[in-house]
Design a protein around this motif. Structure first.
Motif, PDB file in Angstrom:
ATOM      1  N   LEU A 179      -3.041   4.855  -3.366  1.00  0.00           N
ATOM      2  CA  LEU A 179      -3.985   5.826  -2.859  1.00  0.00           C
ATOM      3  C   LEU A 179      -3.412   7.024  -2.809  1.00  0.00           C
ATOM      4  N   ILE A 180      -3.814   7.791  -4.046  1.00  0.00           N
ATOM      5  CA  ILE A 180      -3.035   9.221  -4.330  1.00  0.00           C
ATOM      6  C   ILE A 180      -3.957  10.278  -4.303  1.00  0.00           C
ATOM      7  N   ASP A 181      -3.534  11.242  -3.298  1.00  0.00           N
ATOM      8  CA  ASP A 181      -4.247  12.476  -3.167  1.00  0.00           C
ATOM      9  C   ASP A 181      -3.753  13.732  -3.559  1.00  0.00           C
ATOM     10  N   GLU A 182      -2.636  13.643  -4.360  1.00  0.00           N
ATOM     11  CA  GLU A 182      -1.755  14.685  -4.885  1.00  0.00           C
ATOM     12  C   GLU A 182      -1.482  14.435  -6.279  1.00  0.00           C
ATOM     13  N   ASP A 183      -1.315  15.498  -7.267  1.00  0.00           N
ATOM     14  CA  ASP A 183      -1.120  15.360  -8.650  1.00  0.00           C
ATOM     15  C   ASP A 183       0.539  15.345  -8.807  1.00  0.00           C
ATOM     16  N   ASP A 184       1.086  16.157  -8.288  1.00  0.00           N
ATOM     17  CA  ASP A 184       2.658  16.327  -8.801  1.00  0.00           C
ATOM     18  C   ASP A 184       3.409  15.229  -8.131  1.00  0.00           C
ATOM     19  N   VAL A 185       3.438  13.837  -8.514  1.00  0.00           N
ATOM     20  CA  VAL A 185       4.061  12.961  -7.777  1.00  0.00           C
ATOM     21  C   VAL A 185       4.250  11.744  -8.748  1.00  0.00           C
ATOM     22  N   LYS A 186       5.283  10.885  -8.427  1.00  0.00           N
ATOM     23  CA  LYS A 186       5.369   9.448  -9.068  1.00  0.00           C
ATOM     24  C   LYS A 186       5.103   8.296  -8.238  1.00  0.00           C
ATOM     25  N   ALA A 187       4.376   7.704  -8.853  1.00  0.00           N
ATOM     26  CA  ALA A 187       3.897   6.405  -8.220  1.00  0.00           C
ATOM     27  C   ALA A 187       3.867   5.082  -9.229  1.00  0.00           C
ATOM     28  N   GLY A 188       4.333   3.885  -8.638  1.00  0.00           N
ATOM     29  CA  GLY A 188       4.207   2.952  -9.595  1.00  0.00           C
ATOM     30  C   GLY A 188       3.911   1.572  -8.610  1.00  0.00           C
ATOM     31  N   HIS A 189       3.647   0.449  -9.539  1.00  0.00           N
ATOM     32  CA  HIS A 189       3.495  -1.015  -8.821  1.00  0.00           C
ATOM     33  C   HIS A 189       3.657  -1.894  -9.937  1.00  0.00           C
ATOM     34  N   ALA A 190       4.207  -3.289  -9.355  1.00  0.00           N
ATOM     35  CA  ALA A 190       4.146  -4.478 -10.197  1.00  0.00           C
ATOM     36  C   ALA A 190       3.695  -5.435  -9.217  1.00  0.00           C
ATOM     37  N   ILE A 207       0.643  -1.220  -0.082  1.00  0.00           N
ATOM     38  CA  ILE A 207       0.081  -0.038   0.010  1.00  0.00           C
ATOM     39  C   ILE A 207       1.029   1.167   0.078  1.00  0.00           C
ATOM     40  N   THR A 208       0.814   2.225  -0.875  1.00  0.00           N
ATOM     41  CA  THR A 208       1.515   3.384  -1.017  1.00  0.00           C
ATOM     42  C   THR A 208       0.388   4.556  -1.058  1.00  0.00           C
ATOM     43  N   LYS A 209       0.180   5.306  -0.085  1.00  0.00           N
ATOM     44  CA  LYS A 209      -0.575   6.387   0.282  1.00  0.00           C
ATOM     45  C   LYS A 209      -0.131   7.699   0.344  1.00  0.00           C
ATOM     46  N   ILE A 210      -0.430   8.439  -0.563  1.00  0.00           N
ATOM     47  CA  ILE A 210       0.402   9.773  -0.834  1.00  0.00           C
ATOM     48  C   ILE A 210      -0.720  10.760  -0.402  1.00  0.00           C
ATOM     49  N   GLU A 211      -0.574  11.505   0.527  1.00  0.00           N
ATOM     50  CA  GLU A 211      -1.297  12.347   1.137  1.00  0.00           C
ATOM     51  C   GLU A 211      -1.347  13.807   0.385  1.00  0.00           C
TER      52      GLU A 211
END
Length: 433
Positions: free
Chosen positions: A363-374, A329-333
């Motif tokens: 779970l991303i609540d911000e636009d200016d980010v990088k996130a990825g999963h495999a 779980i990656t949560k970005i506030e």
């Protein structure tokens, strides 16, 4: 059929136990509140896992520990993990409490504190109070509440500001008496600009069911660094519940190295809370399931700080009729701009009856980010097996090489040679190699 969780102790016994340990009043009150909460709260709700069907009643009761004269007094499974010549910077808990604790004079002179949490509470209560049960809350669920009421032993590691600890500090937790409670609490505080490495092993011997209900809380202050390595090698009759949390301040970093080598049912939750700007978290975890094991493992990174980064890699191998739920779980506030959160979960199944489920969640609540999963779940690639066999390698050896190749991206990157070798041996033992 579900098994009720019976509270292992009553209010009067909690108060009396706290008094005999000479604990401060605030700890006695906290314990009593935890017991009260445990009577009303529900068990944790796990993804695709019916934990209410596990045997969660075998908590044992407090048995006063007897100090050991030497490492030779420990069970063989525990002695093999220690070097009898290196007795400094070591804590040993056996069943309900510490039986050995020693810190080198050099580190003590620098202001480092490393002892069992029960002893630390009598000498450094003011240092402990602001942090105890602050990351893992009493009221999260029945098990965290119960832990706060009956915890015993554990470790307290405090590193003052600007102190660099170059040698790893080690703790060994041994349960070999199913009638004795075994509920360690580990609290680590690394002040600004400090660094430290902590290595722990949990092992069991003997027979009889017991629940291990452990909590780890790590506070990493600005520009500090903590490396936390843990290997759980508990027997088939042991149900292992582990909550690990870290709070990471500005430009600080935490590294988790987790080896889940248990033989019984197990649940762990390893979470990094990236509070400060520029904070960093790296989690590497491997797990091997055999027989009828039910496993549920979660790694989590919660980003609050700007330009914070997290990386989580989990590899699990399931054989026989074992099943595993692997959650990332990656949560970005909101406001955590410039954040980078990456995760990978992979499960390899060695038997038609084995089950694996990899669940990557962003779970991303911000636009200016990088996130990825495999994520991937699958069986051993038979084409790879046939290719290796065509080169004169037996089927068993071919499958062994493929399994180790699957785990290598995690094991090879573990920066502690001792843990690398230990995990390699435990993997071979669990897979019957």
């Amino acid at each position: 059929m579900s098994t009720p969780t019976i509270l292992p102790i009553d209010r009067n016994s909690v108060a009396e136990l706290s008094r005999t340990r000479q604990e401060p009043e605030w700890m006695t009150s906290l314990r009593l509140k935890g017991l009260e909460l445990a009577e009303t709260l529900e068990l944790p709700k796990l993804e695709k896992t019916r934990i209410d069907r596990w045997d969660l009643s075998a908590h044992g009761s407090y048995v006063k520990p007897e100090p050991i004269a030497s490492i030779g007094d420990l069970p063989e499974t525990a002695k093999s993990l220690l070097n009898e010549e290196q007795t400094d910077n070591l804590i040993i808990q056996r069943n309900s409490g510490a039986v050995y604790a020693k810190l080198s004079e050099e580190l003590a002179a620098k202001g480092v504190i490393f002892t069992d949490l029960e002893t630390a509470l009598t000498k450094h209560a003011d240092l402990i109070k602001p942090y105890f049960m602050e990351l893992v809350k009493q009221d999260e669920n029945k098990l965290t509440a119960l832990h706060s009421a009956v915890w015993n032993g554990g470790a307290f590691l405090y590193v003052p500001k600007n102190v660099q600890v170059d040698v790893p500090l080690q703790a060994l937790y041994v349960t070999d008496d199913a009638s004795a409670s075994f509920t360690p609490h580990v609290l680590i505080v690394a002040e600004a600009n400090s660094s430290v490495g902590y290595v722990e092993n949990l092992v069991s011997s003997g027979s009889g069911s017991i629940v291990v209900n452990g909590v780890v809380e790590v506070f990493v202050k600005a520009n500090a660094s903590v490396r936390f390595a843990t290997v759980h090698n508990l027997g088939e009759a042991v149900t292992d519940i582990s909550y690990r949390r870290a709070n990471v301040d500005k430009d600080a970093r935490v590294e988790w190295i987790v080896g889940e080598m248990n033989y019984g049912n197990a649940m762990s939750d390893t979470t990094s809370i990236l509070k400060g700007s520029g904070s960093f978290s790296d989690t590497k975890a491997i797990a091997v399931g055999t027989a009828e094991q039910k496993l549920n493992y979660t790694t989590r990174a919660v980003h609050f700080g700007k330009h914070s980064s997290s990386d989580m890699i989990t590899r699990a191998v399931m054989r026989d009729s074992a099943s595993a739920i692997i959650n990332g779980i990656t949560k970005i506030e909101k406001g955590a701009t410039g954040t980078n959160g990456q995760q990978t979960e992979k499960v390899l199944m060695l038997s038609p009856k084995a089950r694996g489920d990899a669940n990557p969640i962003l779970l991303i609540d911000e636009d200016d980010v990088k996130a990825g999963h495999a994520a991937s779940v699958g069986q051993v690639n038979q084409e790879q097996v046939y290719y290796l066999m065509s080169r004169g390698i037996s089927r068993a050896e071919a499958e062994r090489l493929i399994i180790y190749g699957f785990l290598a991206p995690v094991v090879s990157e573990i920066p502690i040679e001792q843990i690398q070798g230990q995990l390699q041996q435990l993997v071979e033992r669990k897979l019957g190699q």
